[in-house]
Write an enzyme that holds these catalytic residues in place. Structure first.
Site, PDB file in Angstrom:
ATOM      1  N   LYS A   1       0.964  -1.375  -0.096  1.00 23.58           N
ATOM      2  CA  LYS A   1      -0.091  -0.057   0.024  1.00 23.58           C
ATOM      3  C   LYS A   1       0.900   1.338  -0.002  1.00 23.58           C
ATOM      4  O   LYS A   1       2.120   1.127   0.137  1.00 23.58           O
ATOM      5  CB  LYS A   1      -0.868  -0.044   1.250  1.00 23.58           C
ATOM      6  CG  LYS A   1      -2.074  -1.234   1.288  1.00 23.58           C
ATOM      7  CD  LYS A   1      -2.779  -1.164   2.284  1.00 23.58           C
ATOM      8  CE  LYS A   1      -3.887  -1.955   2.454  1.00 23.58           C
ATOM      9  NZ  LYS A   1      -4.551  -2.150   3.914  1.00 23.58           N
TER      10      LYS A   1
ATOM     11  N   ARG B   1      -1.169 -14.434   3.886  1.00 24.30           N
ATOM     12  CA  ARG B   1      -1.949 -13.921   5.287  1.00 24.30           C
ATOM     13  C   ARG B   1      -0.960 -13.820   6.512  1.00 24.30           C
ATOM     14  O   ARG B   1      -0.881 -13.315   7.317  1.00 24.30           O
ATOM     15  CB  ARG B   1      -3.310 -14.357   5.570  1.00 24.30           C
ATOM     16  CG  ARG B   1      -4.315 -13.898   4.202  1.00 24.30           C
ATOM     17  CD  ARG B   1      -4.645 -12.802   4.191  1.00 24.30           C
ATOM     18  NE  ARG B   1      -5.534 -12.208   5.356  1.00 24.30           N
ATOM     19  CZ  ARG B   1      -5.950 -11.159   5.378  1.00 24.30           C
ATOM     20  NH1 ARG B   1      -6.391 -10.313   4.319  1.00 24.30           N
ATOM     21  NH2 ARG B   1      -6.639 -10.644   6.543  1.00 24.30           N
TER      22      ARG B   1
ATOM     23  N   THR C   1      -4.321  -7.669  10.849  1.00 24.15           N
ATOM     24  CA  THR C   1      -4.868  -6.290  10.233  1.00 24.15           C
ATOM     25  C   THR C   1      -4.220  -5.136  11.020  1.00 24.15           C
ATOM     26  O   THR C   1      -3.671  -4.208  10.408  1.00 24.15           O
ATOM     27  CB  THR C   1      -6.418  -6.348  10.076  1.00 24.15           C
ATOM     28  OG1 THR C   1      -6.789  -7.372   9.490  1.00 24.15           O
ATOM     29  CG2 THR C   1      -6.749  -5.123   9.597  1.00 24.15           C
TER      30      THR C   1
ATOM     31  N   HIS D   1      -2.092  -5.207   1.495  1.00 27.75           N
ATOM     32  CA  HIS D   1      -3.126  -5.966   1.449  1.00 27.75           C
ATOM     33  C   HIS D   1      -2.719  -7.205   0.771  1.00 27.75           C
ATOM     34  O   HIS D   1      -1.768  -7.530   0.300  1.00 27.75           O
ATOM     35  CB  HIS D   1      -3.992  -5.271   0.268  1.00 27.75           C
ATOM     36  CG  HIS D   1      -5.243  -6.130  -0.293  1.00 27.75           C
ATOM     37  ND1 HIS D   1      -6.291  -6.460   0.460  1.00 27.75           N
ATOM     38  CD2 HIS D   1      -5.131  -6.970  -1.393  1.00 27.75           C
ATOM     39  CE1 HIS D   1      -6.865  -7.239  -0.123  1.00 27.75           C
ATOM     40  NE2 HIS D   1      -6.328  -7.463  -1.417  1.00 27.75           N
TER      41      HIS D   1
ATOM     42  N   ARG E   1       3.609  -6.518   9.113  1.00 26.27           N
ATOM     43  CA  ARG E   1       2.807  -5.550   9.765  1.00 26.27           C
ATOM     44  C   ARG E   1       3.374  -5.442  11.244  1.00 26.27           C
ATOM     45  O   ARG E   1       3.432  -4.275  11.727  1.00 26.27           O
ATOM     46  CB  ARG E   1       1.288  -5.891   9.806  1.00 26.27           C
ATOM     47  CG  ARG E   1       0.860  -5.625   8.525  1.00 26.27           C
ATOM     48  CD  ARG E   1      -0.658  -6.175   8.422  1.00 26.27           C
ATOM     49  NE  ARG E   1      -1.379  -5.832   7.090  1.00 26.27           N
ATOM     50  CZ  ARG E   1      -2.824  -6.353   7.058  1.00 26.27           C
ATOM     51  NH1 ARG E   1      -3.118  -7.320   7.593  1.00 26.27           N
ATOM     52  NH2 ARG E   1      -3.264  -5.891   5.884  1.00 26.27           N
TER      53      ARG E   1
ATOM     54  N   ASN F   1      -1.421  -0.060   7.410  1.00 25.49           N
ATOM     55  CA  ASN F   1      -1.162  -1.387   7.599  1.00 25.49           C
ATOM     56  C   ASN F   1       0.041  -2.024   6.486  1.00 25.49           C
ATOM     57  O   ASN F   1       0.151  -3.299   6.464  1.00 25.49           O
ATOM     58  CB  ASN F   1      -2.026  -2.434   8.285  1.00 25.49           C
ATOM     59  CG  ASN F   1      -3.212  -2.417   7.113  1.00 25.49           C
ATOM     60  OD1 ASN F   1      -3.039  -2.027   6.001  1.00 25.49           O
ATOM     61  ND2 ASN F   1      -4.353  -3.042   7.672  1.00 25.49           N
TER      62      ASN F   1
HETATM   63  P1  GDP Z   1      -6.985  -6.946   5.958  1.00 28.55           P
HETATM   64  O1  GDP Z   1      -7.779  -7.855   5.091  1.00 28.55           O
HETATM   65  O2  GDP Z   1      -6.068  -7.744   6.995  1.00 28.55           O
HETATM   66  O3  GDP Z   1      -6.336  -6.030   5.184  1.00 28.55           O
HETATM   67  O4  GDP Z   1      -8.246  -6.356   6.714  1.00 28.55           O
HETATM   68  P2  GDP Z   1      -9.886  -6.058   6.315  1.00 28.55           P
HETATM   69  O5  GDP Z   1     -10.111  -6.613   4.976  1.00 28.55           O
HETATM   70  O6  GDP Z   1     -10.590  -6.204   7.292  1.00 28.55           O
HETATM   71  O7  GDP Z   1      -9.746  -4.345   6.149  1.00 28.55           O
HETATM   72  C1  GDP Z   1      -9.527  -3.895   4.779  1.00 28.55           C
HETATM   73  C2  GDP Z   1      -8.601  -2.495   5.302  1.00 28.55           C
HETATM   74  O8  GDP Z   1      -9.478  -1.586   5.616  1.00 28.55           O
HETATM   75  C3  GDP Z   1      -7.538  -2.668   6.401  1.00 28.55           C
HETATM   76  O9  GDP Z   1      -5.989  -3.527   5.880  1.00 28.55           O
HETATM   77  C4  GDP Z   1      -7.388  -1.311   6.991  1.00 28.55           C
HETATM   78  O10 GDP Z   1      -6.263  -0.819   6.096  1.00 28.55           O
HETATM   79  C5  GDP Z   1      -8.733  -0.733   6.854  1.00 28.55           C
HETATM   80  N1  GDP Z   1      -9.618  -1.002   8.056  1.00 28.55           N
HETATM   81  C6  GDP Z   1     -10.125  -2.150   8.487  1.00 28.55           C
HETATM   82  N2  GDP Z   1     -10.573  -1.932   9.421  1.00 28.55           N
HETATM   83  C7  GDP Z   1     -10.837  -0.638  10.047  1.00 28.55           C
HETATM   84  C8  GDP Z   1     -11.030  -0.215  11.133  1.00 28.55           C
HETATM   85  O11 GDP Z   1     -12.004  -0.528  11.972  1.00 28.55           O
HETATM   86  N3  GDP Z   1     -10.867   1.333  11.185  1.00 28.55           N
HETATM   87  C9  GDP Z   1     -10.197   1.971  10.054  1.00 28.55           C
HETATM   88  N4  GDP Z   1      -9.522   2.956  10.333  1.00 28.55           N
HETATM   89  N5  GDP Z   1      -9.523   1.076   9.191  1.00 28.55           N
HETATM   90  C10 GDP Z   1      -9.861  -0.109   8.974  1.00 28.55           C
HETATM   91 MG    MG Z   2      -9.083  -7.900   3.724  1.00 26.62          MG
END
Ligand code: GDP
Ligand code: MG
Length: 180
Positions: A10, A115, A121, A156, A132, A153
């Site tokens: 990212k 992952r 995350t 992706h 991360r 973070n």
């Molecule tokens: P990932 O698959 O581990 O990247 O996580 P997710 O698919 O759940 O979320 C996608 C992306 O959204 C994350 O990598 C973060 O950049 C962002 N994100 C997720 N949850 C939150 C949240 O609760 N608050 C904020 N501000 N950003 C979030």
């Molecule tokens: Mg995701």
């Protein structure tokens, strides 16, 4: 099972000059890089990459709620679609801020392996040996909410074989994915 998955470094990962460190982690595993490029996504591509999927929004809210509960914070959202829309908007802003590196990777159980290599995350809770956890250890949902922005973070990675398939062809054309 041999799988393919999509990784994005990212904008924060590229800005922090972590491209090399991150790629090294994947080269050290037994997975093979089959496509790679730098691209500055526009709003359309970012929205396509993070569509407002019902199940994704449900999981997103669940994860955020759990973290808020542990820290005795109020999240301020109970509807997953409303929360998903809010995060999607922040994600589009995040993903379009500067170039990203898109990588397609292939190998045994690539989706779950990747992952594991990237970590949870929320970098603050990610294992310190994961990407991360090592390179963004101070970043948390709490700070992101306080600053009204997406969690930053570094990466992706696709979360399922079906999503990997969809995402890879969103970022790469067929002829850009190599067999060797
Ligand atoms: P990932 O698959 O581990 O990247 O996580 P997710 O698919 O759940 O979320 C996608 C992306 O959204 C994350 O990598 C973060 O950049 C962002 N994100 C997720 N949850 C939150 C949240 O609760 N608050 C904020 N501000 N950003 C979030
Ligand atoms: Mg995701």
């Amino acid at each position: 099972m041999i799988e393919q998955t999509l990784i994005l470094i990212k904008p924060d990962g590229v800005q922090k000059q972590l491209i090399g460190e991150i790629i090294r982690r994947f080269e050290k595993s037994n997975l093979k890089i089959c496509a790679l490029k730098m691209i500055w996504p526009d709003r359309e591509l970012a929205e396509k990459h993070y569509p407002l999927d019902e199940e994704w929004a449900r999981l997103l809210l669940e994860k955020a709620k759990k973290a808020a509960e542990i820290e005795n914070r109020q999240l301020g959202y109970s509807d997953h679609l409303e929360f998903g829309k809010n995060i999607q908007e922040k994600l589009v802003k995040y993903l379009t801020e500067s170039p990203v590196i898109a990588i397609a990777i292939k190998g045994p159980n690539a989706v779950s392996c990747v992952r594991e290599i990237i970590g949870l995350t929320e970098p603050f809770r990610a294992h310190p040996e994961t990407i991360r956890g090592k390179f963004a250890p101070e970043e948390s949902y709490k700070i992101a909410e306080e600053e009204n922005r997406s969690l930053r973070n570094l990466l992706h990675a696709s979360d399922s074989i079906e999503n990997a398939e969809r995402e890879i062809f969103m970022w790469f054309q067929k002829h850009e994915i190599h067999e060797y």
